[in-house]
Scaffold this motif. Structure first.
Motif, PDB file in Angstrom:
ATOM      1  N   PHE A 111      35.448  11.218  22.217  1.00  0.00           N
ATOM      2  CA  PHE A 111      34.120  11.656  22.633  1.00  0.00           C
ATOM      3  C   PHE A 111      34.152  12.155  24.061  1.00  0.00           C
ATOM      4  CE2 PHE A 111      34.480   7.394  24.257  1.00  0.00           C
ATOM      5  CZ  PHE A 111      33.758   7.391  25.444  1.00  0.00           C
ATOM      6  N   ASN A 112      33.148  12.927  24.404  1.00  0.00           N
ATOM      7  CA  ASN A 112      32.879  13.323  25.785  1.00  0.00           C
ATOM      8  C   ASN A 112      31.435  12.976  26.108  1.00  0.00           C
ATOM      9  OD1 ASN A 112      35.419  14.498  26.332  1.00  0.00           O
ATOM     10  ND2 ASN A 112      34.815  16.402  25.335  1.00  0.00           N
ATOM     11  N   LEU A 113      31.123  12.970  27.384  1.00  0.00           N
ATOM     12  CA  LEU A 113      29.753  12.776  27.832  1.00  0.00           C
ATOM     13  C   LEU A 113      29.270  14.051  28.503  1.00  0.00           C
ATOM     14  CD1 LEU A 113      29.958   9.178  29.391  1.00  0.00           C
ATOM     15  CD2 LEU A 113      29.248   9.821  27.078  1.00  0.00           C
ATOM     16  N   ALA A 114      28.039  14.440  28.207  1.00  0.00           N
ATOM     17  CA  ALA A 114      27.416  15.607  28.845  1.00  0.00           C
ATOM     18  C   ALA A 114      26.050  15.176  29.358  1.00  0.00           C
ATOM     19  CB  ALA A 114      27.284  16.757  27.846  1.00  0.00           C
ATOM     20  N   ALA A 115      25.714  15.572  30.590  1.00  0.00           N
ATOM     21  CA  ALA A 115      24.519  15.005  31.219  1.00  0.00           C
ATOM     22  C   ALA A 115      23.798  15.997  32.109  1.00  0.00           C
ATOM     23  CB  ALA A 115      24.910  13.776  32.042  1.00  0.00           C
ATOM     24  N   ALA A 116      22.546  15.649  32.398  1.00  0.00           N
ATOM     25  CA  ALA A 116      21.744  16.341  33.402  1.00  0.00           C
ATOM     26  C   ALA A 116      20.922  15.285  34.116  1.00  0.00           C
ATOM     27  CB  ALA A 116      20.832  17.382  32.758  1.00  0.00           C
TER      28      ALA A 116
ATOM     29  N   VAL B 223      16.382  10.228  37.443  1.00  0.00           N
ATOM     30  CA  VAL B 223      16.547  10.314  35.989  1.00  0.00           C
ATOM     31  C   VAL B 223      17.891  10.957  35.671  1.00  0.00           C
ATOM     32  CG1 VAL B 223      15.563  11.142  33.817  1.00  0.00           C
ATOM     33  CG2 VAL B 223      14.056  10.717  35.768  1.00  0.00           C
ATOM     34  N   ILE B 224      18.626  10.356  34.742  1.00  0.00           N
ATOM     35  CA  ILE B 224      19.825  10.984  34.170  1.00  0.00           C
ATOM     36  C   ILE B 224      19.754  10.829  32.659  1.00  0.00           C
ATOM     37  CG2 ILE B 224      22.336  11.033  34.043  1.00  0.00           C
ATOM     38  CD1 ILE B 224      22.483   9.744  36.764  1.00  0.00           C
ATOM     39  N   VAL B 225      19.936  11.924  31.934  1.00  0.00           N
ATOM     40  CA  VAL B 225      20.022  11.906  30.479  1.00  0.00           C
ATOM     41  C   VAL B 225      21.454  12.275  30.096  1.00  0.00           C
ATOM     42  CG1 VAL B 225      19.243  12.991  28.334  1.00  0.00           C
ATOM     43  CG2 VAL B 225      17.583  12.430  30.132  1.00  0.00           C
ATOM     44  N   ILE B 226      22.079  11.439  29.275  1.00  0.00           N
ATOM     45  CA  ILE B 226      23.498  11.589  28.926  1.00  0.00           C
ATOM     46  C   ILE B 226      23.640  11.612  27.413  1.00  0.00           C
ATOM     47  CG2 ILE B 226      25.814  10.619  29.213  1.00  0.00           C
ATOM     48  CD1 ILE B 226      24.433   8.831  31.487  1.00  0.00           C
ATOM     49  N   ASP B 227      24.320  12.607  26.893  1.00  0.00           N
ATOM     50  CA  ASP B 227      24.570  12.704  25.452  1.00  0.00           C
ATOM     51  C   ASP B 227      26.043  12.425  25.164  1.00  0.00           C
ATOM     52  OD1 ASP B 227      21.960  13.363  24.727  1.00  0.00           O
ATOM     53  OD2 ASP B 227      22.304  15.507  25.089  1.00  0.00           O
ATOM     54  N   VAL B 228      26.287  11.656  24.103  1.00  0.00           N
ATOM     55  CA  VAL B 228      27.651  11.422  23.615  1.00  0.00           C
ATOM     56  C   VAL B 228      27.962  12.511  22.609  1.00  0.00           C
ATOM     57  CG1 VAL B 228      29.221   9.787  22.517  1.00  0.00           C
ATOM     58  CG2 VAL B 228      27.339   8.933  23.931  1.00  0.00           C
ATOM     59  N   VAL B 229      28.953  13.341  22.915  1.00  0.00           N
ATOM     60  CA  VAL B 229      29.298  14.483  22.071  1.00  0.00           C
ATOM     61  C   VAL B 229      30.747  14.366  21.619  1.00  0.00           C
ATOM     62  CG1 VAL B 229      27.624  15.960  23.230  1.00  0.00           C
ATOM     63  CG2 VAL B 229      29.985  15.916  24.043  1.00  0.00           C
ATOM     64  N   ALA B 230      31.075  15.032  20.532  1.00  0.00           N
ATOM     65  CA  ALA B 230      32.433  14.991  20.001  1.00  0.00           C
ATOM     66  C   ALA B 230      33.404  15.641  20.975  1.00  0.00           C
ATOM     67  CB  ALA B 230      32.489  15.685  18.644  1.00  0.00           C
ATOM     68  N   ALA B 231      34.575  15.073  21.121  1.00  0.00           N
ATOM     69  CA  ALA B 231      35.600  15.652  21.984  1.00  0.00           C
ATOM     70  C   ALA B 231      35.938  17.043  21.482  1.00  0.00           C
ATOM     71  CB  ALA B 231      36.849  14.773  21.977  1.00  0.00           C
ATOM     72  N   GLY B 232      36.035  17.984  22.438  1.00  0.00           N
ATOM     73  CA  GLY B 232      36.317  19.362  22.070  1.00  0.00           C
ATOM     74  C   GLY B 232      35.085  20.178  21.789  1.00  0.00           C
ATOM     75  N   ASN B 233      33.926  19.516  21.693  1.00  0.00           N
ATOM     76  CA  ASN B 233      32.675  20.243  21.486  1.00  0.00           C
ATOM     77  C   ASN B 233      32.340  21.015  22.756  1.00  0.00           C
ATOM     78  OD1 ASN B 233      30.400  20.994  20.015  1.00  0.00           O
ATOM     79  ND2 ASN B 233      29.168  19.330  20.851  1.00  0.00           N
ATOM     80  N   PRO B 234      32.100  22.305  22.694  1.00  0.00           N
ATOM     81  CA  PRO B 234      31.825  23.069  23.906  1.00  0.00           C
ATOM     82  C   PRO B 234      30.479  22.679  24.518  1.00  0.00           C
ATOM     83  CG  PRO B 234      31.467  24.430  21.961  1.00  0.00           C
ATOM     84  CD  PRO B 234      32.057  23.150  21.470  1.00  0.00           C
TER      85      PRO B 234
END
Length: 318
Positions: free
Chosen positions: A10-15, A300-311
């Protein structure tokens, strides 16, 4: 039969963003956005002291990213290494400010651990605090100094499960680690349902746990700003740590009490469900807190757990 989900890459993506709010003259909240470490720090203290404390906290946590990327193969930290870094932040703040200020800390980190993390979480409940019965209802409670070491002496055991330092072990499975000190919060949205994963280290939370007041009463209680743990000040700064099992599709929210103190959990859940874009969700959450009163700085931070390799785009700070 074991029904636990199998670990997946997995990867993490956030704003994230901060806002001074409508009633404060300076912004003492700080955030950290990195693919390994995400953190919210809510500074407390006199002029500049809270700002220094929160800045030192996020700068010290950012060093974990530097350590992880020193080699060609990224080395994720262990639980023990994160705990030592939090202790270092506490030490630096105390040395710099001499107890004139402190900060909360709520952080989500990528780590490696020998076993799968917890898939389901129940926030810990403490015993009835011995000092709440003596609170004066007209006391200004902006700073944590009113809780003394004597008050805390027999109330908490430093070896409480979930807070005691863990031994260094072989790194095997990628996991998430949630760390919190104070009343900045961590939530998880899973399958459309929001759950608070952290427990506030605050006087009103302990009164709620003891059945002395309701959750509704706590939101506007005169002691809602009285923190029983913080980095850099007070008698206790030991973080709660929880190793979490990542699931693709989970969404995490880290925030200061400038957000959670203004918006109910139902409102937080509705916004996080309806605004799929992280940056937009952050802006809407912040705007809703301002509309509700904006009594404090907002982080505020919102973080999504995304599949590894997902752009996915890099972390964004607005």
């Amino acid at each position: 039969m074991n029904n636990e989900p199998t670990p997946v890459p997995f990867n993490l993506a956030a704003a994230g963003m901060t806002d001074v709010g409508r009633r404060r003259s300076e912004n003492q909240d700080r955030i950290l956005l990195h693919d390994i470490v995400y953190a919210v720090a809510d500074g407390m203290g006199g002029h500049e002291a809270g700002e220094v404390a929160s800045q030192l906290a996020v700068e010290t946590m950012q060093e974990i990213c530097t350590f992880a990327n020193k080699t060609s193969v990224r080395k994720l930290p262990t639980v023990a290494e994160v705990q030592r870094q939090v202790q270092l932040a506490d030490d630096r703040i105390r040395e710099a400010l001499e107890a004139r200020g402190g900060t909360t800390l709520c952080a989500l980190l990528q780590i490696k651990a020998p076993d799968q993390g917890r898939d389901n979480v129940t926030a810990p409940i403490s015993a009835v605090p011995p000092w709440t019965s003596s609170f004066s209802m007209n006391v200004n409670t902006d700073v944590i100094a009113k809780i003394t070491p004597e008050m805390l002496k027999d109330h908490r055991d430093p070896a409480t499960p979930g807070t005691a330092p863990l031994p260094v072990v072989a790194e095997e499975i990628p996991n998430l680690l949630l760390v919190n000190v104070g009343d900045s919060r961590g939530y998880r949205l899973r399958d459309g349902a929001l759950q608070q994963l952290t427990r506030d280290h605050s006087a009103v939370q302990e009164m709620v746990d003891a059945g002395q007041i309701t959750e509704f009463e706590a939101r506007n209680h005169p002691h809602r700003n009285l923190i029983t743990r913080a980095l850099g000040a007070g008698a206790e700064s030991q973080p709660d740590v929880t190793v979490l099992q990542p699931r693709i599709g989970d969404r995490y929210l880290l925030c200061s009490d400038g957000l959670s103190g203004e918006l109910t959990e139902d409102i937080l859940q509705t916004i996080l469900v309806n605004f799929k874009d992280r940056s937009e969700a952050v802006r809407v959450l912040t705007g809703a807190a301002l509309e509700a009163g904006g009594r404090d700085n907002i982080a505020v931070i919102v973080i999504d757990v995304v599949a590894a390799g997902n752009p996915e785009p890099d972390a964004e700070e607005n």
